[in-house]
Design a protein around this motif. Structure first.
Motif, PDB file in Angstrom:
ATOM      1  N   ALA A   1      -1.372 -11.229   3.602  1.00 27.66           N
ATOM      2  CA  ALA A   1      -2.655 -11.404   4.280  1.00 27.66           C
ATOM      3  C   ALA A   1      -3.808 -11.254   3.288  1.00 27.66           C
ATOM      4  N   ALA A   2      -3.709 -10.313   2.368  1.00 31.46           N
ATOM      5  CA  ALA A   2      -4.755 -10.138   1.363  1.00 31.46           C
ATOM      6  C   ALA A   2      -4.855 -11.364   0.467  1.00 31.46           C
ATOM      7  N   ARG A   3      -3.717 -11.942   0.091  1.00 30.82           N
ATOM      8  CA  ARG A   3      -3.734 -13.161  -0.733  1.00 30.82           C
ATOM      9  C   ARG A   3      -4.375 -14.313   0.040  1.00 30.82           C
ATOM     10  N   ARG A   4      -4.009 -14.448   1.310  1.00 29.54           N
ATOM     11  CA  ARG A   4      -4.584 -15.529   2.124  1.00 29.54           C
ATOM     12  C   ARG A   4      -6.095 -15.371   2.223  1.00 29.54           C
ATOM     13  N   PHE A   5      -6.531 -14.143   2.509  1.00 30.16           N
ATOM     14  CA  PHE A   5      -7.958 -13.920   2.714  1.00 30.16           C
ATOM     15  C   PHE A   5      -8.753 -14.202   1.438  1.00 30.16           C
ATOM     16  N   SER A   6      -8.217 -13.788   0.303  1.00 28.31           N
ATOM     17  CA  SER A   6      -8.933 -14.005  -0.962  1.00 28.31           C
ATOM     18  C   SER A   6      -9.042 -15.482  -1.305  1.00 28.31           C
ATOM     19  N   ALA A   7      -8.126 -16.311  -0.767  1.00 25.62           N
ATOM     20  CA  ALA A   7      -8.146 -17.747  -1.045  1.00 25.62           C
ATOM     21  C   ALA A   7      -9.020 -18.524  -0.065  1.00 25.62           C
ATOM     22  N   MET A   8      -9.509 -17.878   1.009  1.00 25.68           N
ATOM     23  CA  MET A   8     -10.304 -18.575   2.020  1.00 25.68           C
ATOM     24  C   MET A   8     -11.752 -18.706   1.572  1.00 25.68           C
ATOM     25  N   ASP A   9     -12.317 -19.903   1.734  1.00 24.10           N
ATOM     26  CA  ASP A   9     -13.755 -20.036   1.548  1.00 24.10           C
ATOM     27  C   ASP A   9     -14.452 -19.724   2.876  1.00 24.10           C
ATOM     28  N   ASP A  10     -15.772 -19.810   2.895  1.00 24.91           N
ATOM     29  CA  ASP A  10     -16.513 -19.442   4.099  1.00 24.91           C
ATOM     30  C   ASP A  10     -16.152 -20.325   5.284  1.00 24.91           C
ATOM     31  N   ASP A  11     -15.928 -21.618   5.031  1.00 18.62           N
ATOM     32  CA  ASP A  11     -15.573 -22.529   6.122  1.00 18.62           C
ATOM     33  C   ASP A  11     -14.228 -22.154   6.734  1.00 18.62           C
ATOM     34  N   ALA A  12     -13.270 -21.808   5.887  1.00 22.93           N
ATOM     35  CA  ALA A  12     -11.941 -21.437   6.384  1.00 22.93           C
ATOM     36  C   ALA A  12     -12.007 -20.151   7.198  1.00 22.93           C
ATOM     37  N   LYS A  13     -12.812 -19.211   6.738  1.00 22.83           N
ATOM     38  CA  LYS A  13     -12.968 -17.961   7.495  1.00 22.83           C
ATOM     39  C   LYS A  13     -13.623 -18.226   8.846  1.00 22.83           C
ATOM     40  N   ALA A  14     -14.653 -19.070   8.843  1.00 24.76           N
ATOM     41  CA  ALA A  14     -15.348 -19.377  10.090  1.00 24.76           C
ATOM     42  C   ALA A  14     -14.427 -20.088  11.074  1.00 24.76           C
ATOM     43  N   ALA A  15     -13.586 -21.006  10.574  1.00 24.21           N
ATOM     44  CA  ALA A  15     -12.649 -21.714  11.451  1.00 24.21           C
ATOM     45  C   ALA A  15     -11.638 -20.746  12.053  1.00 24.21           C
ATOM     46  N   LEU A  16     -11.158 -19.802  11.252  1.00 23.81           N
ATOM     47  CA  LEU A  16     -10.199 -18.821  11.751  1.00 23.81           C
ATOM     48  C   LEU A  16     -10.831 -17.973  12.853  1.00 23.81           C
ATOM     49  N   VAL A  17     -12.067 -17.575  12.649  1.00 25.26           N
ATOM     50  CA  VAL A  17     -12.767 -16.783  13.669  1.00 25.26           C
ATOM     51  C   VAL A  17     -12.924 -17.598  14.953  1.00 25.26           C
ATOM     52  N   ARG A  18     -13.332 -18.860  14.823  1.00 26.12           N
ATOM     53  CA  ARG A  18     -13.501 -19.702  16.026  1.00 26.12           C
ATOM     54  C   ARG A  18     -12.203 -19.819  16.794  1.00 26.12           C
ATOM     55  N   ASN A  19     -11.125 -20.050  16.087  1.00 23.57           N
ATOM     56  CA  ASN A  19      -9.839 -20.246  16.758  1.00 23.57           C
ATOM     57  C   ASN A  19      -9.365 -18.995  17.478  1.00 23.57           C
ATOM     58  N   LEU A  20      -9.633 -17.850  16.888  1.00 18.16           N
ATOM     59  CA  LEU A  20      -9.091 -16.603  17.433  1.00 18.16           C
ATOM     60  C   LEU A  20     -10.009 -15.932  18.449  1.00 18.16           C
ATOM     61  N   THR A  21     -11.231 -16.425  18.611  1.00 17.03           N
ATOM     62  CA  THR A  21     -12.135 -15.818  19.582  1.00 17.03           C
ATOM     63  C   THR A  21     -12.445 -16.758  20.733  1.00 17.03           C
ATOM     64  N   ALA A  22     -11.676 -17.835  20.857  1.00 22.21           N
ATOM     65  CA  ALA A  22     -11.885 -18.770  21.965  1.00 22.21           C
ATOM     66  C   ALA A  22     -11.517 -18.097  23.281  1.00 22.21           C
ATOM     67  N   GLY A  23     -12.133 -18.574  24.357  1.00 23.89           N
ATOM     68  CA  GLY A  23     -11.837 -18.031  25.680  1.00 23.89           C
ATOM     69  C   GLY A  23     -10.688 -18.776  26.324  1.00 23.89           C
ATOM     70  N   LEU A  24     -10.590 -18.659  27.632  1.00 26.22           N
ATOM     71  CA  LEU A  24      -9.566 -19.356  28.400  1.00 26.22           C
ATOM     72  C   LEU A  24      -9.663 -20.862  28.188  1.00 26.22           C
ATOM     73  N   PRO A  25      -8.529 -21.579  28.156  1.00 25.17           N
ATOM     74  CA  PRO A  25      -8.596 -23.036  28.088  1.00 25.17           C
ATOM     75  C   PRO A  25      -9.459 -23.603  29.213  1.00 25.17           C
ATOM     76  N   GLY A  26     -10.388 -24.469  28.841  1.00 27.53           N
ATOM     77  CA  GLY A  26     -11.261 -25.068  29.834  1.00 27.53           C
ATOM     78  C   GLY A  26     -12.535 -24.295  30.087  1.00 27.53           C
ATOM     79  N   ALA A  27     -12.580 -23.038  29.646  1.00 24.25           N
ATOM     80  CA  ALA A  27     -13.779 -22.234  29.858  1.00 24.25           C
ATOM     81  C   ALA A  27     -14.768 -22.457  28.732  1.00 24.25           C
ATOM     82  N   ALA A  28     -16.034 -22.232  29.021  1.00 26.38           N
ATOM     83  CA  ALA A  28     -17.072 -22.458  28.023  1.00 26.38           C
ATOM     84  C   ALA A  28     -17.347 -21.209  27.193  1.00 26.38           C
ATOM     85  N   ASP A  29     -16.844 -20.066  27.671  1.00 25.85           N
ATOM     86  CA  ASP A  29     -17.174 -18.825  26.988  1.00 25.85           C
ATOM     87  C   ASP A  29     -16.101 -18.450  25.983  1.00 25.85           C
ATOM     88  N   GLY A  30     -16.446 -17.575  25.081  1.00 24.41           N
ATOM     89  CA  GLY A  30     -15.529 -17.010  24.107  1.00 24.41           C
ATOM     90  C   GLY A  30     -16.110 -15.673  23.680  1.00 24.41           C
TER      91      GLY A  30
END
Length: 406
Positions: free
Chosen positions: A164-193
């Motif tokens: 995990a430390a190796r993965r994180f050190s290799a992530m740029d800001d866009d990759a980190k932001a995408a990971l956050v978006r994917n993991l903080t999404a709400g219910l399928p079909g819902a607008a909230d997260g």
């Protein structure tokens, strides 16, 4: 088995005409715009029924709204805090409105904070299509170094923490932001997260809630709502955890057959049942899907058929995985469907009114023109059409007069 298709309402980019052309007989939907814990009114339910049944030009779609997925359970109910008693009362009122409109199959889940969780929503698979994926090392990188959850280091072994430390050190800001978006999404079909701070706040509310206590809260919830469901002729069916193991320090209590047995036995009513999701449960190598379909059969009210490919096991339970084609992956789909068809035959022999079990092709890969359309992750038109066609083919073969099922 009745062929259904998940539809997220008028904003869904997959239109009802496409659903009908795919061969579905009915629709699985919900009032995603209604806040969790609030009442679903009969007028809103009737309006959704009309939208399912009628094209914009007034012609019939040939579809019916068959299954409610989901009538969500609030975090207050799960924790038994705040407005949980009012939310339970509202749940009963919503069931009364659904029954009045002829809707009698209601799916829900009891996953704290997060619904289905994926680290990648567009993972490239071997044929060039895209699939949703859960990578345990990426998830650990998020938990350890982005969320910085207290106690996270205790949940991962040394090898996984190093990766995990190796993965994180290799992530740029866009990759980190995408990971956050994917993991903080709400219910399928819902607008909230969730925002990161919002997620941290929700996790803190569960700090002292053990799996045993959460399980007791599920039983308490069912003890309250199942008598109403039984009176109304509603079949409640609990969806399993996805993935079926603890995340972010949160307990998971619907991950195995034994988990189901606890609350099915505690509230032994035919209105208290199972959503059998072959994809969620199939992540764990210790879950025997054909056997579960057979043993839990009388209480199965709804089925999600999909397949996952386990990539690597961390500790015999947790795994990295991605959504596979419906007839590939870890689950023996033919044997699972065979067990469900046997259950239907048993119900017909008993004279059960609910002999036909609704199912939907769950989560499809983005293939062909699905790629780049920007649809709801996991719910492409063509990928699910392919899955439904394959599943229909199995059912057609197994119910042919020359074979023993049916």
């Amino acid at each position: 088995m009745r062929q259904t298709w998940r539809w997220f309402g008028p904003k869904d980019i997959v239109p009802l005409s496409a659903i009908r052309q795919a061969g579905a007989q009915g629709v699985v939907s919900a009032l995603h715009h209604v806040a969790t814990g609030a009442v679903w009114t009969r007028a809103e339910i009737a309006q959704r029924k009309r939208k399912v049944a009628t094209h914009a030009d007034g012609t019939p779609t040939g579809l019916t709204w068959d299954v409610v997925e989901s009538l969500p359970v609030s975090e207050d109910i799960k924790r038994q805090t705040g407005s949980f008693r009012a939310h339970i009362a509202n749940y009963k009122t919503s069931m009364e409105a659904l029954a009045a409109e002829g809707l009698t199959t209601v799916c829900y889940n009891f996953m704290p904070v997060l619904d289905w969780t994926r680290t990648d929503l567009a993972f490239r698979v071997d044929h060039g299509g895209r699939a949703m994926r859960f990578d345990l090392a990426d998830f650990a990188a998020f938990d350890l170094f982005i969320l910085e959850r207290p106690g996270a280091a205790e949940d991962f072994g040394d090898a996984l923490k190093d990766e995990a430390a190796r993965r994180f050190s290799a992530m740029d800001d866009d990759a980190k932001a995408a990971l956050v978006r994917n993991l903080t999404a709400g219910l399928p079909g819902a607008a909230d997260g969730w925002t990161l701070d919002g997620l941290r706040g929700q996790l803190a509310l569960y700090d002292t809630l053990s799996a045993e206590r959460l399980r007791a809260h599920l039983v308490d919830f069912l003890a309250e709502v199942v008598p109403t469901a039984e009176k109304l002729g509603i079949r409640l069916c609990c969806h399993p955890d996805d993935p079926p193991f603890p995340l972010l320090g949160l307990p998971r209590i619907v991950s195995t057959e034994a988990d189901y047995r606890v609350f099915l036995d505690a509230v032994p009513s035919p209105a208290n049942g199972v959503t059998l999701c072959s994809g969620s449960l199939g992540v764990r190598a210790d879950n025997d899907l054909p056997g579960m379909a057979e043993r839990l059969g009388p209480r199965i009210h709804f089925v999600h058929l999909r397949n996952v490919r386990r990539e690597a096991m961390a500790d015999g339970i947790r795994a990295s995985f991605h959504e596979d084609e419906h007839l590939r992956g870890a689950t023996d789909m033919v044997a699972t469907i065979g067990a469900l068809l046997k259950e239907e035959a048993r119900r017909r022999a008993e004279g059960r009114a609910d002999a036909e079990i609704p199912f939907r092709p769950d989560h499809g890969q983005d293939i062909l023109d699905d790629i780049g359309r920007g649809g709801q992750p996991g719910y492409p038109a063509i990928g699910r059409l392919k899955g439904l066609a394959e599943l229909r083919g199995i059912m057609t073969a197994l119910t042919h007069a020359s074979v023993r099922y049916g």
